[in-house]
Design a protein around this motif. Structure first.
Motif, short mmCIF file in Angstrom:
data_model
loop_
_atom_site.label_atom_id
_atom_site.label_comp_id
_atom_site.label_asym_id
_atom_site.label_seq_id
_atom_site.Cartn_x
_atom_site.Cartn_y
_atom_site.Cartn_z
N GLY A 262 -14.72 0.27 5.09
CA GLY A 262 -14.90 -1.00 4.41
C GLY A 262 -13.64 -1.86 4.45
N ALA A 263 -12.49 -1.25 4.24
CA ALA A 263 -11.23 -1.99 4.29
C ALA A 263 -10.95 -2.52 5.69
N ASP A 264 -11.29 -1.72 6.69
CA ASP A 264 -11.09 -2.16 8.07
C ASP A 264 -12.01 -3.33 8.40
N GLY A 265 -13.27 -3.22 7.95
CA GLY A 265 -14.21 -4.32 8.20
C GLY A 265 -13.80 -5.61 7.51
N ALA A 266 -13.12 -5.50 6.38
CA ALA A 266 -12.66 -6.68 5.65
C ALA A 266 -11.32 -7.20 6.16
N GLY A 267 -10.73 -6.52 7.15
CA GLY A 267 -9.43 -6.94 7.68
C GLY A 267 -8.28 -6.68 6.75
N ALA A 268 -8.44 -5.69 5.85
CA ALA A 268 -7.39 -5.44 4.86
C ALA A 268 -6.40 -4.37 5.28
N LEU A 269 -6.68 -3.63 6.35
CA LEU A 269 -5.82 -2.53 6.75
C LEU A 269 -4.66 -3.01 7.62
N GLY A 270 -3.49 -2.45 7.37
CA GLY A 270 -2.35 -2.69 8.23
C GLY A 270 -2.26 -1.64 9.32
N THR A 271 -1.10 -1.48 9.92
CA THR A 271 -0.91 -0.53 11.01
C THR A 271 -0.80 0.88 10.45
N PRO A 272 -1.71 1.80 10.82
CA PRO A 272 -1.65 3.17 10.28
C PRO A 272 -0.55 3.98 10.94
N SER A 273 -0.18 5.07 10.30
CA SER A 273 0.82 5.97 10.87
C SER A 273 0.42 7.40 10.57
N SER B 65 -3.64 15.17 11.83
CA SER B 65 -3.93 15.98 10.65
C SER B 65 -3.93 15.15 9.37
N ALA B 66 -3.11 14.12 9.30
CA ALA B 66 -3.07 13.24 8.13
C ALA B 66 -2.62 11.86 8.59
N VAL B 67 -3.28 10.82 8.04
CA VAL B 67 -2.98 9.45 8.44
C VAL B 67 -2.80 8.61 7.18
N VAL B 68 -1.79 7.74 7.22
CA VAL B 68 -1.52 6.82 6.12
C VAL B 68 -1.94 5.41 6.55
N TYR B 69 -2.79 4.78 5.75
CA TYR B 69 -3.29 3.44 6.04
C TYR B 69 -2.77 2.47 4.98
N PRO B 70 -1.86 1.57 5.33
CA PRO B 70 -1.38 0.58 4.35
C PRO B 70 -2.39 -0.56 4.21
N LEU B 71 -2.49 -1.10 3.02
CA LEU B 71 -3.33 -2.27 2.78
C LEU B 71 -2.47 -3.52 2.81
N ARG B 72 -2.82 -4.45 3.67
CA ARG B 72 -2.06 -5.69 3.76
C ARG B 72 -2.70 -6.82 2.97
N ALA B 73 -3.86 -6.56 2.37
CA ALA B 73 -4.55 -7.56 1.57
C ALA B 73 -5.32 -6.85 0.47
N PRO B 74 -5.56 -7.52 -0.66
CA PRO B 74 -6.34 -6.89 -1.74
C PRO B 74 -7.74 -6.54 -1.25
N LEU C 44 -8.86 11.90 16.66
CA LEU C 44 -8.04 11.51 17.80
C LEU C 44 -7.43 10.11 17.67
N CYS C 45 -8.19 9.17 17.10
CA CYS C 45 -7.77 7.77 17.11
C CYS C 45 -7.30 7.29 15.76
N GLY C 46 -8.03 7.57 14.70
CA GLY C 46 -7.68 7.10 13.38
C GLY C 46 -8.23 5.74 13.05
N ASN C 47 -9.03 5.13 13.96
CA ASN C 47 -9.63 3.84 13.64
C ASN C 47 -10.85 4.07 12.76
N PRO C 48 -10.87 3.55 11.53
CA PRO C 48 -11.94 3.89 10.60
C PRO C 48 -13.32 3.41 11.02
N SER C 49 -13.40 2.37 11.84
CA SER C 49 -14.69 1.82 12.23
C SER C 49 -15.22 2.42 13.53
#
Length: 482
Positions: free
Chosen positions: A95-106, A313-322, A358-363
């Motif tokens: 949902g956050a990815d679809g709304a354009g709220a996600l920043g660059t994951p690591s 194994s673990a991915v951090v997704y920053p939110l760049r927008a509410p 493999l990718c980490g892209n939520p969508s």
């Protein structure tokens, strides 16, 4: 039981965990670095006291106290918003990815270090045919490169992991960019270095180096390779080299890492064909050809490898927008932690979505599906050529680590934070050194030769280490001082 943030409302902020919950969660993150810690509990049959058992109980406690909604937890690696089930995590992130709220994951390693991920770049309408269409000689390519690996086994019959990795990286370059690129080991190194620098100061320079290195292969790619199919459908797209780099990164991970783990899973099966329900998911049916049974076991082993031992194994997704989800108002600047090991196995029956592994892209990521398909082909061919067997582990009995100087152990943690702040001038010099190394690497004089590109890669790696070291010392100092 009442928590600090009070009852959730439609506009409530995510709840903050209690201090003791933060400590236990941090311990669960740190415990993955100590696999030997499970040995006493497993020896006694006390699964509830293993790392997985204790983690499951902690997550069950967090779910019961917050109605299953994400909770903010503070750890030595940072403060994270942690979804408490896989379904909630994947729904929240999609949902956050679809709304354009996600920043660059690591990616988050077990020791807390962060690294970049291969940027998800997929031109529209190009992946469907390669992902689902004909193999285009894939089986023959896999057989050729696999024969070189299995033919170079050690005297005891075991595979050399370094030879396996080199052979699978060669295969990956062949599948993605064609025969001419198969021996270009520097290309794989450059793609890996660029992916690791994603989101950092060195990424643009490394991506430019990848573009230059890849240009000859994309100028007239072989029709049968993946780059050839993409070029035929999207010739002139500026992001084509990035899409191909993403494909090479994911196919390399699927073949060099996940396929080997899948063979280990097959090798632990008592049946010669790996046909026990634990690997195949179901017992073989009467009259089913042995080849089909083996292929099904190989596919299931690859799925289990991606599910239980994912490269990410673990991915951090920053939110760049509410962003609003699950009745919560999540502000910009939050970091969402997706860690499958904390959330337990999937409950639904079906294949793992390789995008999460493999990718980490939520969508979703169609190229991740293609990479998993290549990995399955490798496992099928390897299991058909040789019987996978895992040699018994050898343990050395030694003394426990020395407790060290008790005076040092008793020193207040805050004192270390003060030391870190006192060394701020040294950290500034380290930052400036990183900048000077990056500037040197940006010089056009390195262009035009393989040796120059290798020197540039070394310079950028040193710059990354210096900048990362300074940032980590500052972060640790802040955490210890608090």
């Amino acid at each position: 039981m009442t928590h600090a943030d009070g009852p959730a409302t439609a506009a409530a902020r995510p709840e903050t965990a209690w201090p003791l919950e933060n400590v236990l969660f941090s311990a669960a993150l740190a415990a993955r670095r100590m696999p030997w810690a499970d040995l006493p509990a497993r020896t006694l049959g006390l699964d509830a006291l293993t790392r997985d058992g204790l983690t499951d109980r902690l997550m069950a406690h967090l779910r019961s106290g917050r109605a299953g909604r994400p909770v903010r937890l503070r750890t030595p690696f940072g403060a994270f918003l942690v979804p408490l089930t896989r379904a909630d995590a994947e729904s929240l992130l999609a949902g956050a990815d679809g709304a354009g709220a996600l920043g660059t994951p690591s990616a988050l390693a077990a020791d807390g270090r962060r690294s970049g991920l291969s940027p998800h770049v997929v031109p529209a309408g190009t992946w469907e045919a390669p992902a689902q269409g004909g193999a285009g000689g894939l089986g023959a390519q896999v057989a050729e490169h696999l024969a070189a690996v299995t033919g170079a086994r050690r005297q005891d019959g075991t595979l050399d992991p370094d030879r396996w990795q080199a052979g699978m990286l060669r295969l990956s370059r062949r599948v993605v960019l064609g025969a001419e690129a198969a021996e270009d080991t520097l290309l794989s190194e450059m793609v890996s270095a660029a992916a690791g620098a994603a989101g950092g100061r060195a990424y643009e320079a490394r991506a430019a180096a990848v573009r230059r290195r890849m240009a000859p292969y994309l100028a007239g790619p072989e029709p049968g390779c993946l780059a050839g199919r993409l070029a035929a459908g999207d010739r002139g797209v500026p992001e084509l080299h990035l899409a191909v780099a993403h494909a090479l990164s994911l196919v390399s991970a699927a073949t060099a890492v996940s396929a080997l783990k899948a063979l280990a899973l097959l090798g632990t099966d008592a049946d010669a064909c790996g046909t026990r329900a634990g690997v195949t998911g179901a017992a073989p049916s009467a009259g089913e050809p042995a080849g089909q049974v083996l292929d099904r076991a190989a596919d299931r082993a690859m799925d289990l490898a991606l599910e239980q031992y994912p490269p990410l194994s673990a991915v951090v997704y920053p939110l760049r927008a509410p962003f609003g989800a699950q009745g919560l108002a999540i502000g910009a600047g939050e970091e969402i932690l997706y860690d499958p090991a904390l959330l337990g196995p999937r409950t639904e029956d079906g294949r793992t979505d390789p995008a999460w592994a493999l990718c980490g892209n939520p969508s979703g990521c169609a190229v991740a599906g293609f990479a998993a398909r290549v990995g399955r082909e490798v496992v099928r061919a390897a299991a058909g050529a040789v019987r996978p067997v895992v040699p018994p582990a050898r343990f050395a009995v030694g003394c426990p680590p020395d407790a060290g100087d008790s005076r040092a152990v008793a020193a207040p943690l805050a004192s270390y934070g003060a030391r870190g702040r006192a060394g701020a001038d040294r950290l500034d010099r380290l930052d400036r050194h990183a900048e000077s190394l990056s500037a040197c690497a940006a010089d056009a004089g390195w262009n035009g030769s393989e040796a120059g590109e290798r020197f540039r890669t070394v310079l950028l790696a040193h710059a990354d280490r210096c900048a990362r070291a300074a940032a980590e010392v500052r972060s640790a100092a802040r955490w210890l001082a608090d």
